[in-house]
Scaffold this active site. Sequence first.
Site, PDB file in Angstrom:
ATOM      1  N   LYS A   1       0.823  -1.208   0.000  1.00 58.15           N
ATOM      2  CA  LYS A   1       0.000   0.000   0.000  1.00 58.15           C
ATOM      3  C   LYS A   1       0.860   1.263   0.000  1.00 58.15           C
ATOM      4  CE  LYS A   1      -3.998   2.021   2.228  1.00 58.15           C
ATOM      5  NZ  LYS A   1      -5.114   1.777   3.153  1.00 58.15           N
TER       6      LYS A   1
ATOM      7  N   GLU B   1      -0.989  -8.034   5.341  1.00 56.05           N
ATOM      8  CA  GLU B   1      -1.585  -9.299   4.926  1.00 56.05           C
ATOM      9  C   GLU B   1      -2.704  -9.050   3.910  1.00 56.05           C
ATOM     10  OE1 GLU B   1      -4.289 -11.427   7.593  1.00 56.05           O
ATOM     11  OE2 GLU B   1      -4.057  -9.793   9.043  1.00 56.05           O
TER      12      GLU B   1
ATOM     13  N   ASP C   1     -10.005   6.711  11.571  1.00 51.90           N
ATOM     14  CA  ASP C   1     -10.791   6.612  10.342  1.00 51.90           C
ATOM     15  C   ASP C   1     -11.590   5.310  10.305  1.00 51.90           C
ATOM     16  OD1 ASP C   1     -11.712   7.675   7.943  1.00 51.90           O
ATOM     17  OD2 ASP C   1     -10.176   6.672   6.760  1.00 51.90           O
TER      18      ASP C   1
END
Length: 1007
Positions: free
Chosen positions: A41, A90, A134
Site C-alpha cells: 500500500k 496481509e 478513520d
Amino acid sequence: MAVATGTLLGRYRIISPLGSGGMGEVYLAQDTQLNRRVALKFPTVKSDEHHAHARFLREARAVSTLSHPHIATIYDYGETPDGKPFIIMEVIKGESLDDLLRTSALSLARAVEIIADVADALAEAHRHGIIHRDIKPSNVMINERGDVKVLDFGLAKQVEEERVSSVDHDAETVLETRTQSGVVVGTLLYLSPEQATGSPVDPRSDIFALGTLLYECITGRPAFSGKNAIEIVAQVIHVTPPPPSSINQHIPPELDRITLKALAKEPVARYQSAADFRTDLLALHHTLEDSANVRTQRIGLAPSTRRSSALTTLSDMLRRPRLSPLIVLIAFVAVGLIVWGIVQWRRPKLHVPTAEAQRLYDTGTDAIRNGSFFQASKALEMAVHLDDQFALAHARLAEAWMEMDYTDKAKDEMLRVSELTPDRSALPPIDSIYLDAITATVRRDFAKAVEHYSKIARQLPDQPYVYVDLGRAYEKNEQTDKAIEQYIAATNRDQLYATAFLRVGILYGRKGQQESAMSSFNKAEEIYQAQGKNEGRTEVLFQRGALLNQLGKVVEAKEQLQQALTLARTAPNLYQQIQALLQLSSVALAGGATEQAKQYATEAINLAQANDAENLTTEGLLNLGYAFFMRRDYGEAEQYFNQALDFAQRYKGKRNEAKAMLYLGSLFIQQEERIDEAMRYIEQALTFYQQGGYRKEVSQALLLRGRVKLQLGDYNGALREFDQQLQIAQQVDDPAQLANSHILIGSSLADEEFYLGALQHFEESYKITKSLGIQLTLGYSLLDRGDMLWRLGRYEEAREALNQVPTIADRIDSNYKQVLIARSYLINAQMALSERRFPEAIAQSQQALTLAGTQIKRAGVEAKYTLGLAQALSGAKHEARQTCEAAVEMAEKESDPRLLSKALLALAEAMLESGDVQGALATAQRAQEHFARAGQQESEWRAWLIEGRASQRMKNTEATHEYFSHAINLLSTLQQKWGEEGYNGYLARPDIQSYRKQLSEASTVVR
C-alpha cells in the site's frame, strides 16, 4: 501513483492493482523471500512531503508491533528508490462491512458481534497508544472464515487534504490531512465531534466512530445525514440521533443505551475504553439470538422522513395565500408560546445540595487547597453519598482522585458530572465557571483552568479563597511567581487565611527563599493554632520539616516531622501520618541512619496497605527504594522499585508507574552494564509524561536520557538532551532542575574539553545551588568549578572552591560525603601534578584511591593513573608503569572509552619515561585514535607529542616531523576553540609549559 506489474520493490514483486481510494493505492504483491502473497500500500502523500513520509513510516513501525486476530497485520514498511513510502500487510480475502450493509446481509446478533470484534481490535491498539482516526465500513473486512479484520490502524492521519462532493456515506474525507493542530481528520459520517471541530483526539474518538458503525448496522441508515459536508458536520457536532429502536422495532432498550452512550457528544460521557464498550456488547449479544433472523437493510432518507417542527409548519402556512395577516400573527404567537413552554418544561431544575453535603463539600475543597488530598477525598465521598445530584462535589472528588493518581476513579466522577449537567445553563453562573475550571484541572489543561479561575476572581474580587484557587492553577501551570502573587492577594484580603500563608511558604521554599518561606510557615502555624486546626498545623510542620531536610538541616527537620507525626496520630489523619513517616525516612537516611530510615518507610507502607490506600503504598515503596538507592545499595533499591511498579500497574496508578520506571532507569544508569534496560524504562516514562503535559517530569526524564547517551558515547546527542532539558527547566521555573541541567551540560562540555564553556555552566549551577542551600549539589558544583579552574590555569580560585568541600561534606549523608571527599583529593592531586608538585600529587592520589575503594570506580581509575604519572615524573619509573598498567586494566572493565584513553595517555608517558620507546609509541597511538574520535583535541595534541618524542628516540626523522606537526596544529586549534582568555590561562600552566618546551626543542632538533 501507478506501479507497473512486475516491478520489484526490495523483495516484493508487484502482481496487480487491488484498489485505490482516499487513503492510497493498494497492490497485490509477492514476497520473493517468504513466497507468500501480500498487499502493498502507498499512502496518498505528495512526493516532496519529506516529513509526511517520515511520519508515515514511524506510524507503520508502531502499528507493525500490533499482533491481534482482528487487526490486519503489517509485515514490513519501506520506501521506493525515488522516496515514496509504502507498507506491506496481509492480504484479506472476503468482503467489507460496507458490502454487507449494501446487501442487507446482517442480523442484529451478527452486527453486534462484528462491532464487538472491532472494539476488541481498538482496545489492543489503544493499549499501544495508537488511535485509528478513520473507522468506517470500508475499513472493516470480514474474511472467508468470517473473522473480522480492521484495516489502516494509525495510518489515516498521514493522508492529504481532500474535499467531498457528495453525501455518500463512504465519501472521501473532508479534510484528511497530516497530523496538524486544528485540522479535521476522518470520513464525514463517522467523524467524532472533536474531529469535526479540529480539536485534539484521543481513543474516545474511535469509540464515537464505532458507535456510528453500530448505529448504521442495526438501523440500516447512518446516524448523521445532510445535503452537503457542512450539514453533516453540523449534525455530528450538535444533533443527537434518535434511538435506534425508533427506526428498527426489534432493537431492545439495552442496545439503544449502548449505542447512544458511544455516540455521546462529550468524550467524558462516552465509554472511556473500547474494552468497556465491547464488554457491554458481549453481555447483550446472547439476548439477541432469538432475533437473529431480523435483518437490517441500508436505506436512504426519503424526503418524507424529514422531521417536522413548529417552524416548518409555520413556513408551510406562510406559503398559503388564503391566510389573513391576523391569522399569521396568531400563528406566530402560538408557536412562540409553544416553544417557550417546551423550553421551560425541558429546562433542568436548579439543584440545591443538602446542608450536610454542602458542609462536607466545603471541608473537602479546603483540604484540596491545603494539599490534603486524602482527607479531601473522604469528605467529598461522603458529600456525594449524601447527595448524588451534587455536580460540583463530584467534580471536586475527581480533582482529589487525580491528585492521588486514581485516574479511573476521576474519570468516573467526571462522567457523573457530565450526566448531571447536560445543560450548564441550569447551574448558577458562578457554579458553571467553577465546573469548567475544575474540569480543566482534572484534564490537566492548566492554562484553561487559569483562564476560568481568573474569570471567577473578576466576579468575586473580595473572596480570598478565589485567589488560592487561582494560585493553585498558576502553580500547576508552573508559573510560580504568578502563583505567589495570587496567594499574597489572598492574605491581603484575609490576614487570618492560613492556607494562603502555607501555600506561599511552600513556593518560597522551592525558589530558595528560605527566610520568606519560614516567615510564611510561622504565620500559618500561628493562625492554625489560634483556630484550633490541628490538621493545618500538622501540614505546616510537615512542610517546614521537608524544607529543612532539603537544606541539609537534619536535626531541625527531624524535630518538626516528629511533631507532625504526633499531631497526625492524635487527629487521626492517615494521609498525614504516612507522609510524615516517609519524610522522616528521608531525614534518617540523610543522617546515615539506614535501618531507622527503613523502619519509618516500612511503617508507612504497612499503614497504607492496612487502609487500602494503594497509591500511598506505592509512594512508600518508591521512597524506601530511593532510600537504598541513595545509600548505593542497588539490589535492595531495585527490589522496592519493582514492587512499586507492580503496585502501580495493578491499581492503575499511571503517574506512580512512570515514576517507578524513571527510578529504575536512574538505577540502571548507575549499573553501567544495564544501560539498555535504563533507556527502555526512561523512554516509557518520558512518553507518559510528554502525553500528560508533566513538564517537570519530562525535564527529569530528558536529563536521564542524556546521561544514557553520554555513557553510550553519543556526546552530541547527550548535549542536545541536556539543552532541551535546560529550556524546560527555565520554562517551569524549577531552580533545582535548572542547577542539574547546568551541571550535566557542563560535564558534557568538560568531556569535550571545552573547559571555559563548562566553567560557565558550573558557575551557574553553583549560584543556584548556593541560593537553594542544597548541600550535596552545592558540593558537586564546587568540585566541578575547581576542576575547570585549574585546567584553565586559575589555581588559586580552584583551591578556594575545593577548600569549601570538606565543610559541606560534613553536612550530608556519610556515603555521599565519601564520594565528595574522594573526588576532592583527586582534583587536588591532578592540580598538584599540573603544578609539578609531585610529592603532593602522590599523597593526594593515594588518599583518593583509599576513599574510592571498589565503589567509586571512575574516581579510582583517575586517581590510579594520576598517581602513576606523578611517580613516573618524580623518578619512580618502574613502579609508575605498574600503576598505570593497573589503571588501564581498571578502565577497560568500566567500558568507558574516554576514561580508558586518559589512562592510556598516562601509561604512554610512563613508558616513555621508563625507556620503553616502542611501547610508548604504540600506546600513545592507541590513545590518540580515541581522542580523535571523541574530538578531545587538548588530550590529542599531547598524545601526538609523546608519539613524536618516541619516534625521535627511535631515529625516525620523517615520522617525528609528522607527529610534531600534528601536535603543533592541534595546539593552535585550541586557541580558536577556547578564545584568548581560556587559551592563555591554559598555556600558563607549568605542565603545559613543560610540554611546549619539549615540543619546541624536539622540533628544532628535527629541523
